[in-house]
Every structure is written in structure tokens, then in C-alpha cells.
Design a protein around this motif. Structure first.
Motif, PDB file in Angstrom:
ATOM      1  N   ILE A  82      42.172  42.755  35.280  1.00 22.81           N
ATOM      2  CA  ILE A  82      42.091  44.216  35.449  1.00 22.81           C
ATOM      3  C   ILE A  82      41.093  44.595  36.548  1.00 22.81           C
ATOM      4  N   ALA A  83      40.688  43.594  37.339  1.00 19.60           N
ATOM      5  CA  ALA A  83      39.682  43.833  38.386  1.00 19.60           C
ATOM      6  C   ALA A  83      40.178  44.826  39.433  1.00 19.60           C
ATOM      7  N   ASP A  84      41.501  44.965  39.587  1.00 17.51           N
ATOM      8  CA  ASP A  84      42.021  45.936  40.564  1.00 17.51           C
ATOM      9  C   ASP A  84      41.672  47.372  40.164  1.00 17.51           C
ATOM     10  N   LEU A  85      41.188  47.558  38.910  1.00 17.53           N
ATOM     11  CA  LEU A  85      40.848  48.915  38.442  1.00 17.53           C
ATOM     12  C   LEU A  85      39.351  49.222  38.587  1.00 17.53           C
ATOM     13  N   SER A  86      38.577  48.248  39.105  1.00 17.62           N
ATOM     14  CA  SER A  86      37.107  48.402  39.179  1.00 17.62           C
ATOM     15  C   SER A  86      36.684  49.715  39.825  1.00 17.62           C
ATOM     16  N   ALA A 136      31.847  47.528  36.411  1.00 19.84           N
ATOM     17  CA  ALA A 136      32.758  47.488  37.568  1.00 19.84           C
ATOM     18  C   ALA A 136      32.523  46.215  38.383  1.00 19.84           C
ATOM     19  N   GLN A 137      31.250  45.774  38.425  1.00 22.81           N
ATOM     20  CA  GLN A 137      30.934  44.560  39.202  1.00 22.81           C
ATOM     21  C   GLN A 137      31.257  43.286  38.423  1.00 22.81           C
ATOM     22  N   LEU A 138      31.406  43.420  37.089  1.00 20.76           N
ATOM     23  CA  LEU A 138      31.662  42.229  36.254  1.00 20.76           C
ATOM     24  C   LEU A 138      33.151  41.911  36.128  1.00 20.76           C
TER      25      LEU A 138
END
Ligand code: NAD
Length: 309
Positions: free
Chosen positions: A252-256, A242-244
Motif C-alpha cells: 500500500i506504499a503507493d498511498l503514502s 507515511a515513511q514506514l
């Protein structure tokens, strides 16, 4: 049970053959690469009449179809598509006509289409309900194989079929430093997150894949025509994925925030529910102590223990 495994000389096949034999099954591998194991058959399964002949002779009680061109872009696109789909159809057709009651086929998580600029699955973790978006011949060949499996399941209700999507397979010797499928070691993939980011930090110990095959064989009530992800319960990353995501998979960082702790981006809930399968191996309990020390990782914890609901 007499089980025929296609591709039994490969990275995944060797562990599957060993695991099935250890469980007491009689296993015949069919591969175009010769094996050192007596009784195995050397044959090119793209030849439909030779394939039909072999299955008619063997009359196996189960077929595990792993043979394929297993890496995208390692042959011309048309060759990958023709070989994987042609061989898949020949194996399914030959196994059904020989009266085989159980057939399991290897697909791939790449069917989802990650790696393409702009790819976005809509949610995490990834499960079997996410729509495949293949963008190369390898992934398309695997989507086609999954469709063949569901088609044969409808056409042949007396046969139980399924497809499974093993994540990046780590063979036992690769924990001790042998190169993985893409040429790097496991340690390198952990030290440089960009190496594992291309496969969304997914992985699976080949022996856990063998346990998956055994679980599927034993789950006689499992639905025919189904498809399952098979992944380790954690991610192949020291830092929680999630942090990467913001740095390595920004699209797809909005799904972290949909990922918990260091859980994998892939869900294995369907396999847990239908087959009672869960992997027991993690990089945390398989890498040698000196490697873990170099990585500065926390004390190894059995991933399966942490994930048990
Ligand atoms: N290794 C992974 O990370 C991974 C991930 C997802 C899916 N898969 C799938 O799992 C399966 C096994 O993968 P692997 O990593 O063991 O691949 P591999 O290349 O190590 O093994 C594949 C085997 O298939 C055999 N084969 C290929 N063409 C053949 C033909 N025409 N006739 C007979 N045998 C033939 C090869 O000789 C080889 O031994 C493949 O279907 C692959 O697409 C693998």
C-alpha cells in the motif's frame, strides 16, 4: 442511566465500566469471567434463554456489547464465528425485547481485511466508506455483527443502535509496561515497527474508548445503524507512518502521499461529526517520561491538540 456492559471483565470492558461509573451511571457488567465488582453478573451469553432472562430482569436503559472471542485465530474458525455472531444476536434480541432504547456493539477495524497478501484499500486514510474485505472468521463475525446492527436499526426504529471499531486497545497499565494484547509492550511495538505494522500502526487508549461510549450515549440525535472507527489521532510509530509504508507495508506504499505528517491511517471524522468525540490520549502523552527518553522521542505533545481542525 442504568447501563449493561457485556464483557466488562475484559481489557476494554474494565475501562468502559470504570469510565461509565465515573460519569455517574449505574453499570452492570455481564461476563462469563467473574469480576470483583459487587452487582456484576457472571453468565455465558451464548445461552439465549439465560441472556433473555438477564436483560428482562435488568431492564437496562443502554447496552454496550463488548463480549466476544476478541482475537483472530485463538479458537477454531467455526467456534469464533458461531460464538461471536450467536452471542451478538442473542444480546441484540434480548436487549430489544427488554425495551432497551440504546445499543452499542463492538466491531473491529480488522473487517477491512488488512494482513492478507495483496490487500489494497484503494485510498487512505481509512474510513467507514471503505468496503470490508474479511478473510478470517473473526473479521467475518464482526462484519456480520455490523450487519445485524443495521438490520435491527431498520426493524426497530424506536431503538438507537450503532457499531464501533476500536483500534488496538491499550489498557492504562500497558503504558507502564504490562503486555499488550499481542504480548509485546507498547515500547517494543514502537521500537520494532514490524510489530505494529500488522495492525497498520493503529491503537486506542481504553479510556478514550470509554469516552467514545459516553459520547455515543449522549448523542441522542446520532443516526441509528451507523458504524464508527475509534482510533488515536496519531499512529503507534516514532517515524511518521507515511515513511514506514515502503518498508513495512509495501503493497500500500503507493498511498503514502495521501497521509499527512504522522497522522493515523484511520480517520475518525465520522465520530467527530456525529458524536463530537475525539481521543485525548496518545503514546506521546501517556508513556512515562523515562520510556520516552529511551525512545528518543520528541517532547510529548498532546496529540488531540495537534489534530484539532
Ligand atoms: N482489544 C482490542 O484491541 C480490540 C480491537 C478491536 C475490537 N475489539 C473488540 O472489543 C471487544 C472487547 O475486546 P477486549 O480486548 O476487551 O477482549 P477481552 O478478551 O479482554 O474481553 C472480552 C470479554 O468477553 C468475555 N466473554 C467472552 N465470551 C463470553 C461469553 N460467551 N459470555 C460472556 N462473556 C464472554 C470474556 O470473558 C472477556 O472478559 C471485543 O468485542 C473485541 O472483538 C477489541
Amino acid at each position: 442511566m442504568h447501563i449493561a456492559v457485556t464483557g466488562g471483565s475484559g481489557r476494554l470492558g474494565r475501562s468502559v465500566v470504570a469510565g461509565l461509573r465515573e460519569a455517574g451511571h449505574h453499570v452492570t457488567s455481564i461476563d462469563r469471567t467473574e469480576s470483583q465488582r459487587p452487582g456484576d453478573i457472571t453468565a455465558d451469553l451464548t445461552d439465549p434463554s439465560r441472556t433473555a432472562e438477564i436483560f428482562e430482569e435488568l431492564q437496562p436503559e443502554a447496552v454496550i456489547h463488548l463480549a466476544a472471542i476478541a482475537v483472530p485465530f485463538t479458537a477454531p474458525e467455526r467456534t469464533i464465528f458461531d460464538v461471536n455472531t450467536g452471542m451478538g444476536f442473542s444480546v441484540l434480541e434480548a436487549a430489544v425485547s427488554a425495551g432497551t432504547p440504546r445499543i452499542l456493539v463492538a466491531s473491529s477495524p480488522t473487517v477491512l481485511g488488512y494482513g492478507r497478501p495483496g490487500w489494497h484499500p484503494g485510498r487512505l486514510p481509512l474510513d467507514e466508506r471503505i468496503e470490508p474485505q474479511p478473510f478470517h472468521a473473526y473479521a467475518l463475525s464482526k462484519v456480520t455483527l455490523e450487519k445485524m446492527v443495521s438490520t435491527f436499526a431498520l426493524a426497530h426504529p424506536q431503538v438507537r443502535l450503532a457499531a464501533f471499531r476500536p483500534c488496538y486497545v491499550i489498557a492504562p497499565e500497558e503504558w507502564r509496561g504490562a503486555p499488550t494484547q499481542q504480548g509485546h509492550t507498547v515500547e517494543e511495538r514502537l521500537v520494532k515497527p514490524e510489530l505494529a505494522a500488522v495492525s497498520l500502526f493503529n491503537y486506542l487508549d481504553a479510556r478514550d474508548a470509554a469516552d467514545f461510549v459516553l459520547a455515543w450515549l449522549e448523542a441522542e440525535a446520532a443516526p441509528s445503524g451507523a458504524c464508527y472507527f475509534a482510533a488515536a489521532v496519531d499512529a503507534l510509530s516514532i517515524t511518521p507512518p507515511a515513511q514506514l509504508l515502503p518498508k513495512y507495508l509495501p503493497e500500500i506504499a503507493d498511498l503514502s502521499d495521501q497521509l499527512s505528517a504522522d497522522s493515523s491511517l484511520f480517520s475518525i471524522e465520522a465520530a467527530r461529526r456525529d458524536l463530537g468525540w475525539a481521543p485525548t490520549r496518545s503514546w506521546r502523552n501517556q508513556l512515562p517520561a523515562e520510556t520516552l527518553e529511551r525512545l528518543g522521542a520528541a517532547a510529548p505533545v498532546a496529540a488531540a491538540d495537534r489534530s484539532t481542525p
